[in-house]
Design an enzyme around this catalytic site. Structure first.
Site, short mmCIF file in Angstrom:
data_model
loop_
_atom_site.label_atom_id
_atom_site.label_comp_id
_atom_site.label_asym_id
_atom_site.label_seq_id
_atom_site.Cartn_x
_atom_site.Cartn_y
_atom_site.Cartn_z
N GLY A 1 -3.93 -58.50 5.97
CA GLY A 1 -3.46 -57.34 5.22
C GLY A 1 -3.94 -56.04 5.82
N GLU B 1 0.84 -1.19 0.00
CA GLU B 1 0.00 0.00 0.00
C GLU B 1 0.89 1.25 0.00
OE1 GLU B 1 -3.78 1.68 2.66
OE2 GLU B 1 -2.45 0.13 3.47
N SER C 1 0.19 -3.06 7.13
CA SER C 1 -0.28 -3.56 8.42
C SER C 1 0.90 -3.62 9.38
CB SER C 1 -0.89 -4.96 8.23
OG SER C 1 -1.27 -5.52 9.46
N ASP D 1 -5.99 -53.50 4.68
CA ASP D 1 -7.38 -53.05 4.57
C ASP D 1 -8.30 -53.77 5.55
OD1 ASP D 1 -6.65 -51.31 2.59
OD2 ASP D 1 -7.29 -52.58 0.94
N CYS E 1 -5.39 -3.35 2.05
CA CYS E 1 -5.19 -3.47 3.50
C CYS E 1 -6.46 -3.69 4.31
CB CYS E 1 -4.43 -2.26 4.01
SG CYS E 1 -3.71 -2.55 5.66
N GLY F 1 -14.12 -60.39 6.96
CA GLY F 1 -13.08 -61.29 6.48
C GLY F 1 -11.72 -60.70 6.80
N LYS G 1 -17.85 -51.12 -11.72
CA LYS G 1 -17.73 -51.66 -10.37
C LYS G 1 -18.12 -50.61 -9.33
CE LYS G 1 -14.00 -54.94 -11.44
NZ LYS G 1 -12.62 -55.38 -11.11
N LYS H 1 -9.08 2.80 -2.44
CA LYS H 1 -9.36 2.05 -1.21
C LYS H 1 -10.72 2.44 -0.67
CE LYS H 1 -7.27 1.04 3.33
NZ LYS H 1 -6.09 1.29 4.19
N THR I 1 -12.60 -57.82 -7.06
CA THR I 1 -13.38 -58.78 -7.84
C THR I 1 -14.85 -58.40 -7.80
OG1 THR I 1 -11.81 -60.55 -7.38
CG2 THR I 1 -14.03 -61.20 -8.06
N TYR I 2 -15.42 -58.20 -8.98
CA TYR I 2 -16.83 -57.82 -9.05
C TYR I 2 -17.68 -58.89 -8.36
CZ TYR I 2 -21.13 -55.90 -11.00
OH TYR I 2 -22.37 -55.33 -11.15
N ASN J 1 -10.44 -65.09 -9.21
CA ASN J 1 -11.76 -64.61 -8.81
C ASN J 1 -12.61 -65.68 -8.16
OD1 ASN J 1 -11.16 -62.06 -9.63
ND2 ASN J 1 -12.32 -62.13 -11.54
#
Length: 625
Positions: A349, A46, A191, A351, A164, A345, A592, A115, A467-468, A431
């Protein structure tokens, strides 16, 4: 290509109060430096031409004349330089003195922004010198420049200007400017400093950039302002959509020029999704920035792990919150359906481990015993001793009911029924096992009046690595919005707050290679089928996923950003190879995702077909690769 980024600079410069002749030379030095760095937008503080602290000298003809001469010289200095420069200086309009921002390009003053909000409290008494420019749209000016607060500097970038105090008021001009189309806001500021103000200022800038979905370039007055009553620090901040992407050193006695590449394509994409911005068409001065050179992303930090905070404390807080969302969502569903418990299940692992931990927490939330969770391990042709033992030991340690059901005989019988040779270890072989496991889990859930909890994560859904109607299906999926790169940190978070025995098991799970274990182990009994060997590194795919879903970036930009983020780890051929795999798999796997079970959203990226992502299952990939 510039990857749809605009390189902007915030400059806090050495000056001499009430000496425009000296100050213009410092501004010219800043212009030279920015041109060398291929900056296209330079913002100064400014009243940078005169100094903010001139006080009653603003009324003097000598200062006004020197300021005008400096403005004209700076404007001329921009000729042929392909950079927008915004400086601050007073303007005399008949009997009014206005505090203005001057936007210059190619030798001309293109826009003057007075301003509006004049600070006049505590240490500020600007109304002694300046009038508000709130109704100054029609005042004439000798520079033949437009009066306003917005200027389109190139295709895709419209700059909104405030000064400002404008940022500190309840209704900042930048809010309306953003609705009207400005996607980069600049603030010419003076400022002063006192204890705790710096963080508050920083929060204001970052929060306003978030509310307005914009880039925000803040340039504050330097320590060379008068110190009669105040000290200024030269704050330079550049933020983008809530994140500070560059910040300069305060209290420097030299020029500070803070530079960042602002991704306007990202901002514009987010705005296209946000209806708050769809009807804004404010008046705007148009210009023509010649922005045709390559962008090396030199001033752009690209986080290789956008789903995972790099700061350990923030990461812990993020994990705590996500874990709470997951467990609260599951608790609500268990209550709603009147379920006796959960069936999960457990493979050993990452997940399934996370899903089990979430289920344990959910049962505690609804005051049910964790023994009402039935954890089922189902050894198959690819199960290794390591994952089997971890699955069993984790369930025992957590106190859930343990079931072990081998799927080998059932799968052999099924392959016999469909006349498939078990020695042919193809997709049918794999699968068959995944669907056999899912059938067992669904039937157990029915038998015991329980809810089958899904374990698949966001990354697997994106890549179609499921797997679908196998592990793809459940009654409620707690991980479906959690990317693979974040799953391990959630498990690590729980390990850190668990008893020693449980933590030891969880840490071994964390160190186990990611695998569906559908192919036999190697000759040493180790995991032979490693997911990332087949589909590529999850850290790359999560990176692609985040930027593709959130911002719609094309292949070229995804590649450039990944090379920047993983500099030294992956070369261009590797990045492009896995990027093409990601895009192709993402498109072919939509069918999917179109029928996945309910699951809680935990982050800004989700692939729920009922919420965040709707896509035809047969969309063509041709123009995306």
């Amino acid at each position: 290509m510039n990857y749809s980024m605009i390189r902007a600079a915030s400059a806090s410069l050495k000056l001499k109060v009430a000496n425009p002749t000296y100050n213009k030379e410092e501004i010219k030095k800043a212009i030279d430096y920015c041109c060398k760095e291929e900056v296209r937008l330079l913002v100064t503080p400014e009243l940078s031409v005169t100094g903010y602290t001139c006080a009653d000298l603003f009324f003097t003809k000598a200062l006004q004349k020197a300021s005008k001469n400096a403005l004209l010289e700076i404007a001329e200095y921009t000729r042929g330089k392909n950079i927008y420069v915004i400086v601050g200086a007073p303007y005399v309009s008949k009997n009014k003195l206005l505090n203005c921002a001057y936007t210059m390009f190619d030798g001309e003053i293109r826009l003057i922004t007075p301003k509006n909000n004049i600070a006049n409290y505590n240490e500020f008494y600007e109304k002694r010198w300046f009038d508000s420019g709130e109704n100054a749209e029609d005042f004439s000016n000798e520079y033949d420049a437009e009066i306003g607060a917005m200027i389109e500097i190139c295709d895709g970038v419209t700059v909104g200007i405030e000064l400002c105090e404008d940022l500190w008021v309840p209704n900042p001009p930048s809010s309306q400017l953003s609705v009207d189309g400005a996607n980069v806001i600049v603030n010419l500021s003076a400022s002063d400093e006192y204890v705790s103000k710096a963080q508050y200022r920083r929060d204001l800038v970052s929060n306003q950039s978030a509310r307005c979905i914009c880039g925000y370039v803040y340039a504050g007055a330097s320590v060379h302002e008068s110190t009669t009553d105040l000290v200024f620090s030269g704050a330079t901040i550049i933020a983008e959509n809530g994140a500070v992407i560059a910040e300069g050193k305060r209290f420097s006695r030299e020029n500070v020029i803070t530079i960042a590449d602002i991704d306007y394509e990202k901002l514009n994409t987010l705005r296209q999704k946000n209806m708050s911005f769809e009807n804004g068409w404010g008046s705007c001065c148009e210009s023509a920035l010649l922005y045709n050179e390559n962008n090396d992303l030199k001033y752009r930090f690209v986080d290789p792990y956008p789903f995972v905070p790099s700061d350990m404390e923030k990461r812990r807080e993020r994990c705590e919150e996500i874990f709470a969302i997951q467990s609260s969502g599951l608790a609500k569903r268990l209550e709603h359906v009147g379920s006796k418990g959960c069936v999960i299940g457990i493979s050993g692992g990452l997940d399934s481990t996370l899903a089990l931990l979430v289920a344990v927490e959910a049962m505690k939330l609804i005051d049910k015993p964790v023994s009402d969770i039935i954890g089922v391990t189902m050894p198959g042709f690819g199960t290794t001793d390591r994952t089997y033992n971890n699955a069993i030991e984790l369930m025992k340690s957590l106190g859930v009911t343990v079931r072990e059901i081998s799927i080998k005989d059932a799968c052999i019988q099924h392959m016999k029924d469909i006349d498939h040779n078990p020695d042919v270890k193809d997709i049918t072989y794999e699968n068959t096992q995944a669907r056999e496991r899912t059938q067992i889990l669904f039937d157990l859930a029915n038998k015991y009046g329980c809810l089958l909890v899904g374990t698949g994560d966001l990354s697997e859904l994106a890549m179609g690595w499921c797997t679908y109607n196998g592990d793809h299906m459940s009654m409620y999926g707690v991980n479906a919005s959690v990317p693979k790169t974040l799953v391990r940190y959630l498990v690590e978070y729980v390990a850190d707050i668990s008893d020693e025995k449980t933590a030891q098991i969880l840490r071994d799970v964390l160190n186990t290679p990611v695998s569906p274990e559908l192919l036999p182990p190697d000759e040493n009994g180790k995991i032979a089928q490693k997911t990332e060997d087949n589909i590529g590194p999850y850290e790359l795919h999560d990176f692609f996923l985040y930027h593709f879903i959130r911002f719609g970036f094309d292949k070229a930009k995804l590649s450039a950003l990944a090379l920047k983020a993983f500099d030294g780890k992956y070369d261009k051929d590797t990045v492009d190879k896995w990027l093409e795999v990601f895009i192709k798999r993402f498109f072919m796997s939509q069918f999917k995702r179109s029928c996945i079970p309910d699951s809680p959203k935990v982050g800004s990226v989700s692939l729920s077909p009922r919420g965040d992502w709707r896509m035809p299952s047969d969309a063509s990939v041709q123009d995306f690769i």
